[in-house]
Motif scaffolding. Structure first.
Motif, PDB file in Angstrom:
ATOM      1  N   LYS A  35       3.042  -0.440  11.771  1.00  0.00           N
ATOM      2  CA  LYS A  35       3.322   1.258  12.025  1.00  0.00           C
ATOM      3  C   LYS A  35       1.920   1.698  12.490  1.00  0.00           C
ATOM      4  CE  LYS A  35       7.734   0.572  10.159  1.00  0.00           C
ATOM      5  NZ  LYS A  35       8.677   0.598  10.886  1.00  0.00           N
ATOM      6  N   SER A  36       0.733   1.010  12.231  1.00  0.00           N
ATOM      7  CA  SER A  36      -0.629   1.841  12.440  1.00  0.00           C
ATOM      8  C   SER A  36      -0.724   2.940  11.401  1.00  0.00           C
ATOM      9  CB  SER A  36      -0.313   2.227  14.039  1.00  0.00           C
ATOM     10  OG  SER A  36      -1.895   1.922  14.391  1.00  0.00           O
ATOM     11  N   SER A  37      -0.469   2.615  10.284  1.00  0.00           N
ATOM     12  CA  SER A  37      -0.674   3.763   9.181  1.00  0.00           C
ATOM     13  C   SER A  37      -2.006   3.933   9.097  1.00  0.00           C
ATOM     14  CB  SER A  37       0.087   3.332   7.985  1.00  0.00           C
ATOM     15  OG  SER A  37      -0.519   4.119   6.889  1.00  0.00           O
ATOM     16  N   ASN A  38      -2.608   5.290   9.233  1.00  0.00           N
ATOM     17  CA  ASN A  38      -3.969   5.362   8.952  1.00  0.00           C
ATOM     18  C   ASN A  38      -4.341   5.457   7.524  1.00  0.00           C
ATOM     19  OD1 ASN A  38      -4.649   5.856  11.576  1.00  0.00           O
ATOM     20  ND2 ASN A  38      -4.270   7.888  11.908  1.00  0.00           N
ATOM     21  N   ILE A  39      -3.348   6.187   6.629  1.00  0.00           N
ATOM     22  CA  ILE A  39      -3.376   6.066   5.180  1.00  0.00           C
ATOM     23  C   ILE A  39      -3.708   4.657   4.693  1.00  0.00           C
ATOM     24  CG2 ILE A  39      -2.480   7.086   3.052  1.00  0.00           C
ATOM     25  CD1 ILE A  39      -1.490   9.348   4.760  1.00  0.00           C
ATOM     26  N   GLY A  40      -2.719   3.865   5.158  1.00  0.00           N
ATOM     27  CA  GLY A  40      -2.796   2.443   4.847  1.00  0.00           C
ATOM     28  C   GLY A  40      -4.350   1.807   5.211  1.00  0.00           C
ATOM     29  N   MET A  41      -4.679   2.028   6.322  1.00  0.00           N
ATOM     30  CA  MET A  41      -5.910   1.509   6.564  1.00  0.00           C
ATOM     31  C   MET A  41      -7.236   2.221   5.821  1.00  0.00           C
ATOM     32  SD  MET A  41      -5.567  -0.938   8.483  1.00  0.00           S
ATOM     33  CE  MET A  41      -7.301  -1.206   8.762  1.00  0.00           C
ATOM     34  N   ALA A  42      -6.945   3.194   5.445  1.00  0.00           N
ATOM     35  CA  ALA A  42      -7.957   3.983   4.933  1.00  0.00           C
ATOM     36  C   ALA A  42      -7.988   3.507   3.167  1.00  0.00           C
ATOM     37  CB  ALA A  42      -7.707   5.567   4.478  1.00  0.00           C
ATOM     38  N   LYS A  43      -6.893   2.983   3.001  1.00  0.00           N
ATOM     39  CA  LYS A  43      -6.819   2.328   1.348  1.00  0.00           C
ATOM     40  C   LYS A  43      -7.608   0.940   1.570  1.00  0.00           C
ATOM     41  CE  LYS A  43      -3.476   5.161  -0.870  1.00  0.00           C
ATOM     42  NZ  LYS A  43      -2.388   5.246  -1.869  1.00  0.00           N
ATOM     43  N   ILE A  44      -7.115   0.484   2.624  1.00  0.00           N
ATOM     44  CA  ILE A  44      -7.742  -0.936   2.871  1.00  0.00           C
ATOM     45  C   ILE A  44      -9.344  -0.858   3.009  1.00  0.00           C
ATOM     46  CG2 ILE A  44      -8.241  -2.842   4.304  1.00  0.00           C
ATOM     47  CD1 ILE A  44      -5.158  -2.621   5.243  1.00  0.00           C
ATOM     48  N   GLY A  45      -9.827   0.373   3.608  1.00  0.00           N
ATOM     49  CA  GLY A  45     -11.141   0.577   3.628  1.00  0.00           C
ATOM     50  C   GLY A  45     -11.775   0.861   2.344  1.00  0.00           C
ATOM     51  N   GLU A  46     -11.051   1.555   1.341  1.00  0.00           N
ATOM     52  CA  GLU A  46     -11.579   1.664   0.075  1.00  0.00           C
ATOM     53  C   GLU A  46     -11.739   0.315  -0.862  1.00  0.00           C
ATOM     54  OE1 GLU A  46     -10.284   6.267  -1.186  1.00  0.00           O
ATOM     55  OE2 GLU A  46      -8.436   4.499  -1.260  1.00  0.00           O
ATOM     56  N   GLY A  52       6.279   5.583   3.084  1.00  0.00           N
ATOM     57  CA  GLY A  52       6.186   5.301   1.758  1.00  0.00           C
ATOM     58  C   GLY A  52       5.371   4.258   1.458  1.00  0.00           C
ATOM     59  N   THR A  53       5.695   3.172   0.618  1.00  0.00           N
ATOM     60  CA  THR A  53       4.890   2.066   0.290  1.00  0.00           C
ATOM     61  C   THR A  53       5.004   1.100   1.593  1.00  0.00           C
ATOM     62  OG1 THR A  53       5.205   2.203  -1.852  1.00  0.00           O
ATOM     63  CG2 THR A  53       4.556   0.239  -1.380  1.00  0.00           C
ATOM     64  N   LEU A  54       4.041   0.536   2.009  1.00  0.00           N
ATOM     65  CA  LEU A  54       4.038  -0.418   3.151  1.00  0.00           C
ATOM     66  C   LEU A  54       3.473  -1.698   2.886  1.00  0.00           C
ATOM     67  CD1 LEU A  54       3.199   1.916   6.331  1.00  0.00           C
ATOM     68  CD2 LEU A  54       5.486   1.062   5.544  1.00  0.00           C
ATOM     69  N   SER A  55       4.056  -2.816   3.410  1.00  0.00           N
ATOM     70  CA  SER A  55       3.017  -4.056   3.275  1.00  0.00           C
ATOM     71  C   SER A  55       2.002  -4.091   4.103  1.00  0.00           C
ATOM     72  CB  SER A  55       4.276  -5.143   3.514  1.00  0.00           C
ATOM     73  OG  SER A  55       4.540  -5.300   4.923  1.00  0.00           O
ATOM     74  N   LEU A  56       1.162  -5.119   3.845  1.00  0.00           N
ATOM     75  CA  LEU A  56       0.144  -5.270   4.781  1.00  0.00           C
ATOM     76  C   LEU A  56       0.423  -5.348   6.118  1.00  0.00           C
ATOM     77  CD1 LEU A  56      -3.102  -5.461   4.770  1.00  0.00           C
ATOM     78  CD2 LEU A  56      -2.689  -8.095   4.562  1.00  0.00           C
ATOM     79  N   THR A  57       1.683  -6.036   6.555  1.00  0.00           N
ATOM     80  CA  THR A  57       2.066  -6.069   7.840  1.00  0.00           C
ATOM     81  C   THR A  57       2.191  -5.162   8.253  1.00  0.00           C
ATOM     82  OG1 THR A  57       2.661  -8.567   7.337  1.00  0.00           O
ATOM     83  CG2 THR A  57       3.666  -7.597   9.283  1.00  0.00           C
ATOM     84  N   ASP A  58       3.084  -4.406   7.624  1.00  0.00           N
ATOM     85  CA  ASP A  58       3.698  -2.884   8.126  1.00  0.00           C
ATOM     86  C   ASP A  58       2.636  -1.918   8.396  1.00  0.00           C
ATOM     87  OD1 ASP A  58       6.337  -3.683   8.407  1.00  0.00           O
ATOM     88  OD2 ASP A  58       6.905  -2.920   6.586  1.00  0.00           O
ATOM     89  N   VAL A  59       1.405  -1.990   7.481  1.00  0.00           N
ATOM     90  CA  VAL A  59       0.303  -1.076   7.764  1.00  0.00           C
ATOM     91  C   VAL A  59       0.106  -1.291   9.378  1.00  0.00           C
ATOM     92  CG1 VAL A  59      -2.088  -0.684   6.987  1.00  0.00           C
ATOM     93  CG2 VAL A  59      -0.135  -0.697   5.194  1.00  0.00           C
ATOM     94  N   LEU A  60      -0.050  -2.485   9.791  1.00  0.00           N
ATOM     95  CA  LEU A  60      -0.604  -2.623  11.110  1.00  0.00           C
ATOM     96  C   LEU A  60       0.635  -2.321  12.160  1.00  0.00           C
ATOM     97  CD1 LEU A  60      -2.563  -5.978  10.818  1.00  0.00           C
ATOM     98  CD2 LEU A  60      -3.632  -3.730  11.520  1.00  0.00           C
ATOM     99  N   PHE A 115       0.831  -1.273  -0.080  1.00  0.00           N
ATOM    100  CA  PHE A 115      -0.012   0.089   0.010  1.00  0.00           C
ATOM    101  C   PHE A 115       0.963   1.263  -0.010  1.00  0.00           C
ATOM    102  CE2 PHE A 115      -2.551  -3.333   1.924  1.00  0.00           C
ATOM    103  CZ  PHE A 115      -3.697  -3.145   1.353  1.00  0.00           C
ATOM    104  N   ASP A 116       0.673   2.141  -0.883  1.00  0.00           N
ATOM    105  CA  ASP A 116       1.419   3.371  -1.021  1.00  0.00           C
ATOM    106  C   ASP A 116       0.598   4.178  -0.016  1.00  0.00           C
ATOM    107  OD1 ASP A 116       2.695   5.778  -1.577  1.00  0.00           O
ATOM    108  OD2 ASP A 116       1.777   6.203  -3.699  1.00  0.00           O
ATOM    109  N   CYS A 117       1.650   4.795   1.088  1.00  0.00           N
ATOM    110  CA  CYS A 117       1.042   5.405   2.111  1.00  0.00           C
ATOM    111  C   CYS A 117       1.270   6.953   1.942  1.00  0.00           C
ATOM    112  CB  CYS A 117       1.731   5.206   3.420  1.00  0.00           C
ATOM    113  SG  CYS A 117       0.809   3.421   3.851  1.00  0.00           S
TER     114      CYS A 117
END
Lengths: 582, 139
Positions: A349-360, A339-347, A318-320
């Motif tokens: 690093k607790s990236s909100n942008i990564g999670m928003a993209k997962i939500g989309e 920058g770009t995070l794996s699914l594991t790293d989204v959790l 996911f591009d954060c």
């Protein structure tokens, strides 16, 4: 032979009249006698019995409460309460003064009550100590004007420990809050009745032998709590209150396999032995009756549901957007510019942008299904009264904002118990169980619990989530302060802004939370600590405020419950301690 | 027949027949014996009843005293159990253990992996409760 003179007619008439009257009177009396003794016998016999006999309620002894190891948590003592009969006291001031002196009461107010001569009953003091009873007897008050009555007093030998779980019994023996209220039908028993005979003045002269209805003592109740684990949790909460000075905080420890609650603590608290000293905000069991936005602790559920539905894959990237992402009219930020995070790293690093993209990618339908599946928006069904269901709005009310907010754990509210129960579902391989705080009798097996469980995600997905992203949260992510030597720990931090009662958020006020468990290989314990509005330390992240406390509770509980550490990890930790890496 | 009926002479009431008892001592003795026996029987029954009632009351009193003693002992047991539990609360012991005041050996790691179990102390044994169940008709 001379015959007696014949009586004159008036005399004869008078005699006949008298005889007739006497005859009539006797006849009337005889008829009345027959009426009373024959026709109305039952009615009058009943009335006589009612006047002579009366029934008195006999209180049942409430059952004891013990923890899962059999330690006594609540029991009942029989105490004596003193009453007087003001209508039979000739010198109220003398009596009031002498009683007030030995019972530490206000003589004036007692005299005012005793002076009301029309009263036939007045409690002077309830639940006297043995010394007070002896002193009252020594006074030798006039017979018939006073007496003792046996009453039960609830005792909590552990003091403040588990006060919110237990609740208390009021002066009339009615359960208020906690187990005392929730299981009052079991603990309270059933009142009995006995017959007493009284004289014409209403004084009791005899307790009749035949008990109309014997009292049934309350049943004993065994909790799933372990008082030592409970104590660990309470001590850490006390330390948190001292260090971070929050408005409130709570902690829950449970076994994810059975959803048995091992500890449930809340601060501020009260002593059930002295409820009169409790502050107004101390009564609420915040573990079940406080709702808040879960924040990042909600993220694992979205990811696990996406994986289970095959909308997401473990290898997804996911591009954060380097910390800024425009989602419709809304500009989202991350705490760090990823920058770009794996699914594991989204959790991790607790990236909100990564999670928003997962939500989309999941869309609102699936996000709502995920929240429902893990039990958000409805009560868990624990045996405690006053549990709140949290807030999960119907899908129709969701907007484009929800697509970005829900995956970050906003726009919904949960209780700490709901959150840890949902995390227990991930830790035990995907089964959402109903939590319990009452240990069933030996005859009941855990199968009874399983019957009310539901599958959330597949065991593979749940295992991966615990073993990879949630473990890495602790090893290299936001929850590094929760590492425990010798154990593989998994966890997730959460920091959410406080919701204002007027709508929107309260600036600068945060709810920090941390949920963690161990060992990763076979999770035995899960701990959640929620800290509400710390007043020191600026932006109080969950990893900074709640994680150390949760880790301490977890570590102490693991050792106490004899859950063996990994020897290799212990050696590695010892080596690291002796020779720390640069 | 030992009795002989005779009509009265001049001073007697006309038509009244009187009997002369020729065997008075033996007849009287029988009557008195019967009366005495009946009286004795009644008195014996009354005395036996009184003795039974006395015994009944004594047993009732004894039972009542035993129940009272039982209740007192149970109360004492509750009070002592409460006191012992109060003295041994984890809150008191744990602090002492951690400060090192209590001389208890603390292993560096868990020595046993089985679950801890302490004996349960029940106020009402299960068998007592089952025997005291209220009849189903009463609710």
């Amino acid at each position: 032979m001379t015959s007696a003179p014949e009586p004159t007619t008036p005399i004869l008439n008078r005699a006949r009249f008298v005889v007739t009257v006497i005859g009539i009177v006797w006849s009337v009396l005889a008829l009345r006698l027959v009426q009373l003794q024959w026709w109305q016998q039952d009615r009058f016999a009943d009335r006589a019995e009612q006047q002579r006999e009366f029934a008195e309620e006999v209180m049942a002894r409430p059952g004891d409460i013990v923890d899962r190891q059999g330690r006594l948590v609540a029991t009942t003592l029989t105490m004596r309460s003193l009453y007087v009969v003001p209508s039979r006291i000739s010198k109220p001031w003398t009596v009031a003064n002498s009683l007030a002196e030995i019972l530490d009461l206000q003589a004036d107010s007692l005299f005012e009550k005793m002076a009301e001569r029309h009263r036939h009953f007045l409690w002077v003091k309830r639940r006297l100590t043995t010394a007070e009873v002896d002193k009252v007897k020594e006074l030798k008050l006039p017979t018939g004007s006073w007496g003792f009555r046996d009453e039960y007093r609830r005792e909590y030998p552990q003091g403040v420990v588990a006060a919110h779980v237990l609740g208390l019994r009021d002066i009339d023996g009615v359960g208020r809050g906690g187990i005392e209220e929730g299981l009052d039908h079991l603990l309270g028993g059933a009142k009995g009745k006995r017959k007493l005979a009284r004289d014409s003045r209403g004084r009791v002269i005899e307790i009749l032998d035949d008990i109309e209805e014997p009292p049934l003592p309350g049943q004993n109740v065994q909790l799933t709590l372990d008082l030592v684990v409970q104590l660990f949790a309470e001590r850490e909460l006390d330390a948190l209150m001292t260090e971070w000075k929050p408005e409130s905080c709570s902690a829950i420890v449970l076994n994810p396999k059975t959803c048995d609650i091992l500890a449930m603590a809340t601060r501020p608290t009260f002593d059930p032995n002295h409820p009169e000293k409790a502050s107004a905000d101390a009564w609420k069991n915040r573990a079940i009756a406080d709702i808040y936005e879960p924040g990042s602790t909600f993220k694992p559920f979205v990811v696990s549901y996406g994986l289970d539905q095959q909308v997401l894959h473990k290898s997804d990237m996911f591009d954060c957007e380097h910390g800024q992402y425009r989602m419709g009219r809304r500009l989202l930020h991350d705490h760090h510019r990823y920058g770009t995070l794996s699914l594991t790293d989204v959790l991790v690093k607790s990236s909100n942008i990564g999670m928003a993209k997962i939500g989309e990618r999941l869309t609102n339908d699936r996000l709502c299904a995920a929240a429902n599946l893990f039990g958000f928006g409805r009560k868990t069904g624990i045996e405690l009264p006053g549990e709140l269901p949290g807030i999960l709005r119907p899908l129709q009310q969701w907007t484009g904002y929800s697509t970005g907010s829900i995956p970050m754990g906003h726009e919904l509210a949960t209780t700490p118990l709901q959150l840890i129960v949902a995390h227990a579902a991930l830790a035990n391989g995907g089964m959402l169980l109903r939590p319990r705080i009452i240990l069933p009798p030996n005859s009941d097996s855990t199968a009874a619990v399983r019957q009310i469980s539901e599958t959330t995600v597949s065991p593979e997905v749940a295992r991966w989530l615990v073993e990879v992203p949630m473990q890495e949260v602790v090893t290299r992510g936001t929850g590094k302060r929760a590492r425990i030597p010798g154990y593989n720990v998994f966890g997730k931090t959460g920091t959410a802004q406080c919701i204002s009662p007027a709508g929107g958020y309260v600036h600068g006020k945060y709810i920090s939370s941390f949920v963690c468990g161990a060992p990763v290989e076979d999770p035995q314990l899960l701990v959640l600590v929620v800290v509400n509005q710390s007043s020191v330390g600026g932006e109080t992240f969950g990893g900074k405020v709640a994680a150390p406390a949760a880790a301490k509770i977890l570590k102490q509980s693991l050792v106490y419950l004899r859950i063996s550490p990994d020897e290799h990890l212990l050696k590695a930790a010892a080596k690291w301690k002796d020779d720390p890496p640069e | 027949m030992s009795r002989s009926a005779t009509h009265s002479s001049q001073n007697s009431i006309p038509g009244l027949v009187t009997y002369r008892d020729n065997s008075l001592p033996s007849e009287c003795a029988v009557i008195f014996f019967r009366f005495g026996a009946a009286l004795l029987l009644v008195v014996s029954v009354a005395l036996a009843g009184t003795a039974l009632e006395t015994r009944n009351l004594a047993l009732k009193r004894s039972l009542s005293q035993q129940q009272y003693r039982m209740a007192e002992l149970m109360e004492k047991q509750v009070a002592l159990r409460l006191e012992s539990q109060r003295l041994g609360t984890p809150a008191k012991l744990l602090e002492a253990l951690e400060r090192g005041d209590a001389s208890l050996y603390r292993p560096p790691k868990p020595q046993r992996v089985d679950e801890r179990r302490a004996p349960l102390l029940n106020w009402n044994p299960a068998e007592n409760r089952s025997s005291r169940q209220r009849p189903a008709t009463r609710k």
